[in-house]
Scaffold this active site. Structure first.
Site, mmCIF file in Angstrom:
data_model
loop_
_atom_site.group_PDB
_atom_site.id
_atom_site.type_symbol
_atom_site.label_atom_id
_atom_site.label_comp_id
_atom_site.label_asym_id
_atom_site.label_seq_id
_atom_site.Cartn_x
_atom_site.Cartn_y
_atom_site.Cartn_z
ATOM 1 N N GLU A 1 17.489 -17.391 -30.198
ATOM 2 C CA GLU A 1 18.741 -17.298 -30.955
ATOM 3 C C GLU A 1 18.575 -16.287 -32.092
ATOM 4 O OE1 GLU A 1 21.528 -20.298 -33.692
ATOM 5 O OE2 GLU A 1 19.420 -20.765 -33.290
ATOM 6 N N LYS B 1 28.621 -19.562 -29.012
ATOM 7 C CA LYS B 1 28.300 -20.954 -29.305
ATOM 8 C C LYS B 1 29.571 -21.772 -29.483
ATOM 9 C CE LYS B 1 25.295 -23.709 -32.327
ATOM 10 N NZ LYS B 1 24.396 -23.669 -33.503
ATOM 11 N N CYS C 1 20.900 -23.173 -29.935
ATOM 12 C CA CYS C 1 20.401 -24.056 -30.994
ATOM 13 C C CYS C 1 20.625 -25.530 -30.636
ATOM 14 C CB CYS C 1 21.063 -23.687 -32.318
ATOM 15 S SG CYS C 1 20.338 -24.505 -33.765
#
Length: 393
Positions: free
Chosen positions: A152, A215, A265
């Site tokens: 990430e 995301k 994440c």
């Protein structure tokens, strides 16, 4: 646990069932009941220990004693449930091994850059960061993977906007002749409005962007401020709070003829997201993350352990690339094939199966947890009704 995973900030971190991530025969049932089913088994076993303690010490519980017949019946029931779960696990491991052996495989490599968090966003280190990732990604032609995975925000700049740095990365990927999945912040501008995203870029070996994923589940107080419209002052109590926009749940990356389910994440801890990706055709799950914030605590190990359940629930291999670790590979049975240590530069490679089909958990979700919650509510209502005092004239 189920309610905690749904309400407000939604944080199903380290549920009780996650403690058994290395008990392969027990956790196979997760492809039906999810991690909540493992929590149920643990509580069931502890209930037996409680009643055994109550019987041995001759103590009352709510005015009742546990007799030997009751204890034996409960022990028989618990033993039967655990035995059935273990047998299911043994059978499922065997059938999945056959499926894995027949599935197409791809060579995937993980690059762990181990970039110091205090330097990560310093512009003075941008070029050295790029050089480090490109250097770690170098392999001999005979050992060249089909896909490289960087963590990430591996590229700490707007990847598709900073032309000089982007060109440097693209040329490096071209020289490696390998498709690369990398993380970077991104933004789009429409009229006077700018929207920021935590994005994963899938770059082809020829240096062109094949696909992107934004995301979908943001970190509260880290990437957005909950209830900001009604409580605007909250943004001032958290330093460096991001203001990101969300992507679409279940979006997949098109990798040639294959689809990749990407989790950025802590999206890893939400079963809903991996289920949605598999429902949309994902044959492989990839988690890119930056766990450097946690330092040398137990959190990186906890985060990695939860990845095991996403593999078992969906019956997909999971590739995890973390900036400072723990990075690794998990097969569709939940076995940790290989992993990296914390805070070390690393590059590891494995042959990964690309799986198809949908498990019961992918199709139906948390029906077991919902059923348990409804049952508990009915029991509570019934018990309350039975124990209410009767009003007489």
């Amino acid at each position: 646990e189920f309610i905690r995973s749904l309400l407000f900030i939604c944080f199903p971190w380290e549920l009780l069932g996650h403690t058994h991530h290395n008990e392969l025969h027990i956790i196979q049932i997760s492809d039906i009941v999810g991690v909540y089913g493992i929590s149920f088994l643990i509580l069931l076993s502890n209930g037996l220990l409680f009643f055994l303690y109550q019987h041995v010490t001759s103590q009352d519980w709510q005015g009742q004693k546990t007799g030997p017949k009751q204890l034996f019946a409960f022990a028989l029931m618990v033993g039967g449930v655990l035995g059935a779960v273990w047998c299911y696990g043994a059978w499922r491991i065997h059938t999945m091994e056959n499926r894995i052996s027949r599935a197409p495989h791809k060579k995937v490599a993980i690059v762990q850059g181990n970039i110091d968090q205090t330097k990560k966003w310093d512009p003075a280190y941008q070029i050295s960061t790029i050089e480090k990732y490109l250097e770690l990604s170098k392999t001999e032609p005979a050992k060249r993977p089909d896909l490289l995975v960087w963590p990430e925000t591996a590229m700490p700049f707007y990847f598709d906007k900073h032309m000089t740095l982007t060109k440097m990365v693209m040329q490096g990927i071209q020289s490696s002749a390998t498709d690369t999945l990398l993380g970077s912040p991104a933004y789009t501008q429409k009229a006077q409005q700018v929207q920021y995203y935590n994005r994963a870029f899938l770059v082809r070996s020829d240096g062109t962007v094949a696909d992107t994923y934004d995301k979908a589940h943001l970190v509260p107080f880290g990437e957005y401020v909950p209830l900001k419209r009604w409580l605007p002052f909250l943004g001032k109590i958290v330093e460096h709070v991001g203001d990101f926009s969300t992507g679409s749940v279940g979006d997949t990356l098109d990798w040639g003829k294959h689809k990749i389910g990407t989790l950025i994440c802590y999206e890893l801890i939400f079963p809903l997201l991996s289920r949605a990706a598999v429902q949309n055709g994902a044959e492989l799950l990839i988690n890119i993350t930056n766990d450097a914030w946690y330092g040398k605590t137990s959190a990186p190990s906890q985060h990695f352990s939860m990845a095991v359940f996403r593999s078992v629930e969906t019956r997909r291999a999971l590739v995890r690339s973390a900036n400072t670790g723990i990075s690794g590979f998990i097969d569709p049975i939940g076995r940790i094939v290989s992993k990296t240590p914390l805070f070390e530069d690393a590059m590891i490679r494995e042959d990964i199966p690309l799986m198809s089909g949908q498990s019961p958990y992918v199709r139906f979700g948390d029906i077991f947890a919902v059923a348990c919650m409804i049952t508990a509510m009915l029991i509570t209502v019934s018990y309350t009704h039975l124990t209410l005092p009767t009003i007489t004239e």
